[in-house]
Design an enzyme around this catalytic site. Structure first.
Site, mmCIF file in Angstrom:
data_model
loop_
_atom_site.group_PDB
_atom_site.id
_atom_site.type_symbol
_atom_site.label_atom_id
_atom_site.label_comp_id
_atom_site.label_asym_id
_atom_site.label_seq_id
_atom_site.Cartn_x
_atom_site.Cartn_y
_atom_site.Cartn_z
ATOM 1 N N ARG A 1 -2.991 10.457 6.227
ATOM 2 C CA ARG A 1 -3.432 9.512 5.200
ATOM 3 C C ARG A 1 -4.611 8.662 5.670
ATOM 4 O O ARG A 1 -4.815 8.464 6.861
ATOM 5 C CB ARG A 1 -2.265 8.605 4.786
ATOM 6 C CG ARG A 1 -1.193 9.330 4.005
ATOM 7 C CD ARG A 1 -0.007 8.431 3.722
ATOM 8 N NE ARG A 1 0.719 8.089 4.944
ATOM 9 C CZ ARG A 1 1.801 7.325 4.963
ATOM 10 N NH1 ARG A 1 2.259 6.799 3.826
ATOM 11 N NH2 ARG A 1 2.425 7.063 6.109
ATOM 12 N N ARG B 1 2.186 12.397 2.942
ATOM 13 C CA ARG B 1 1.418 11.819 4.055
ATOM 14 C C ARG B 1 0.053 12.478 4.189
ATOM 15 O O ARG B 1 -0.480 12.662 5.280
ATOM 16 C CB ARG B 1 2.178 11.910 5.383
ATOM 17 C CG ARG B 1 3.446 11.067 5.431
ATOM 18 C CD ARG B 1 4.151 11.150 6.765
ATOM 19 N NE ARG B 1 5.443 10.483 6.703
ATOM 20 C CZ ARG B 1 6.471 10.754 7.508
ATOM 21 N NH1 ARG B 1 6.344 11.681 8.446
ATOM 22 N NH2 ARG B 1 7.615 10.115 7.386
ATOM 23 N N ILE C 1 0.877 -1.170 0.000
ATOM 24 C CA ILE C 1 0.000 0.000 0.000
ATOM 25 C C ILE C 1 0.912 1.216 0.000
ATOM 26 O O ILE C 1 1.581 1.506 0.993
ATOM 27 C CB ILE C 1 -0.952 -0.008 1.210
ATOM 28 C CG1 ILE C 1 -1.858 -1.241 1.158
ATOM 29 C CG2 ILE C 1 -1.798 1.261 1.231
ATOM 30 C CD1 ILE C 1 -2.797 -1.379 2.339
ATOM 31 N N ASP D 1 0.408 12.364 10.382
ATOM 32 C CA ASP D 1 0.108 11.534 9.215
ATOM 33 C C ASP D 1 -1.386 11.658 8.929
ATOM 34 O O ASP D 1 -2.213 11.206 9.713
ATOM 35 C CB ASP D 1 0.485 10.075 9.482
ATOM 36 C CG ASP D 1 0.479 9.214 8.228
ATOM 37 O OD1 ASP D 1 -0.218 9.571 7.252
ATOM 38 O OD2 ASP D 1 1.167 8.174 8.210
#
Length: 345
Positions: free
Chosen positions: A233, A199, A144, A231
């Site tokens: 994401r 990110r 990923i 982060d």
């Protein structure tokens, strides 16, 4: 029908709508709904052809990708039959078995291979047959990966994103990597490519973060100084794409414990093995990326973000004494898996 008399007015506009599987795999439990819009064969320098899948979703307006090694790994949303479509329509969007060739007229059968896809007559859903479709129970090598323009296109020595992307492709293509003794994918696997630059903060903000790093901040501090999460994401998009591709057992190429936690979606999807991504320069000093910037980047990942790596610690970044060890990595792994008892390391 030939290419010359193809009528694109017959295309079903519903192909751009996002839909789930309807069985709890996709779109339930907080997962985004994803739809594979198109698929095409890409000859590669890695050896085997790959099939590039482009996805829409109901979470953001970005076009995320799946780089699929193995013709028989099939997107359920792409291959689902649609009303009023022709076999030519299916071939053009990539919902075909085998390979395309001049004069081919049927998407769902390949006379050269002697294979045919099967579908549920009432729903149009693809029926997964072991003769034509990758088994969800097969252990599948998966990366990923989040978009990194600087690491993948601008030769950046600030990160190892480009190196990890290239190595993931090589590992999936091969049956075994002698230098690491890692079992490869033998031509079957998936790189989920998420458009989550920096990110998740975007390229412009990432460039500002680089300037802060040159002024002395580490990657975590730089994001926080710009009022962003460490982060930002969303790995649930990757999970939804893997489910759409019919992947069940994942051998995950990662050092990030958060990805290990987020890939699990019982009972349909689980991580059965973590495959470490050790920087190439750490195992071969004549190869890979060697810079003070990447050493600071990796140190921050290990010491502040809990990534599962053990430093060689011959760094340019004025290293302080550290207790990082294999035992600490095991503790981090156990913590990451506290809610996922099915993982085998």
């Amino acid at each position: 029908m030939t290419i010359d008399n193809y009528d694109n007015s017959k295309q079903d506009s519903s192909k751009y709508e996002v839909s789930g599987t309807g069985d709890g795999r996709n779109g339930d439990g907080g997962l985004p709904l994803v739809q594979c819009v198109a698929r095409a064969r890409i000859p590669t320098t890695q050896g085997p052809d790959i099939f590039l899948h482009l996805y829409s979703n109901n979470r953001d307006n970005k076009e995320h990708l799946a780089i699929v090694f193995g013709e028989d790994i099939r997107s359920r949303s792409l291959f689902r039959r649609r009303q009023c479509e022709t076999q030519q329509d299916r071939m053009i969007r990539g919902a075909y078995i085998g390979k395309l060739y001049p004069g081919r007229t049927v998407a769902d059968e390949d006379d050269r291979l002697g294979l045919a896809l099967e579908f549920d007559d009432s729903t149009g859903e693809l029926l997964a047959s072991k003769a034509t479709t990758w088994d969800a129970h097969n252990d599948t090598l998966v990366r990923i990966h989040s978009e990194c323009y600087t690491g993948e296109n601008a030769w950046s020595a600030r990160c190892d994103c480009g190196e990890q992307f290239d190595r993931a492709g090589r590992l999936i293509a091969c049956d075994h990597e002698p230098t690491s003794n890692i079992k490869g994918g033998n031509g079957h696997g998936v790189i989920v490519y998420l458009r989550q630059e920096g990110r998740g903060i975007g390229l412009g903000e990432k460039l500002k973060a680089y300037n802060l790093q040159d002024l002395g901040a580490d990657t975590v501090q730089a994001n926080l100084m710009l009022k962003h999460p460490v982060d930002a994401r969303d790995f649930s998009l990757g999970k939804a794409i893997l489910l759409d591709l019919g992947i069940g057992n994942v051998r995950l190429l990662t050092n990030n414990p958060e990805k290990i936690k987020q890939v699990d979606h019982a009972p349909y999807l689980k991580c059965v093995e973590r495959v470490p991504m050790v920087p190439i320069h750490w195992t071969n000093s004549s190869e890979g990326i060697d810079s003070k910037e990447i050493e600071g980047y990796l140190r921050t990942k290990i010491e502040r973000m809990g990534h599962l790596l053990t430093e060689p610690l011959k760094l340019h970044t004025n290293p302080q004494p550290t207790e990082t060890s294999e035992a600490q990595n095991q503790n981090r792994m156990n913590s990451a898996l506290s809610s996922t008892s099915t993982l085998a390391i």
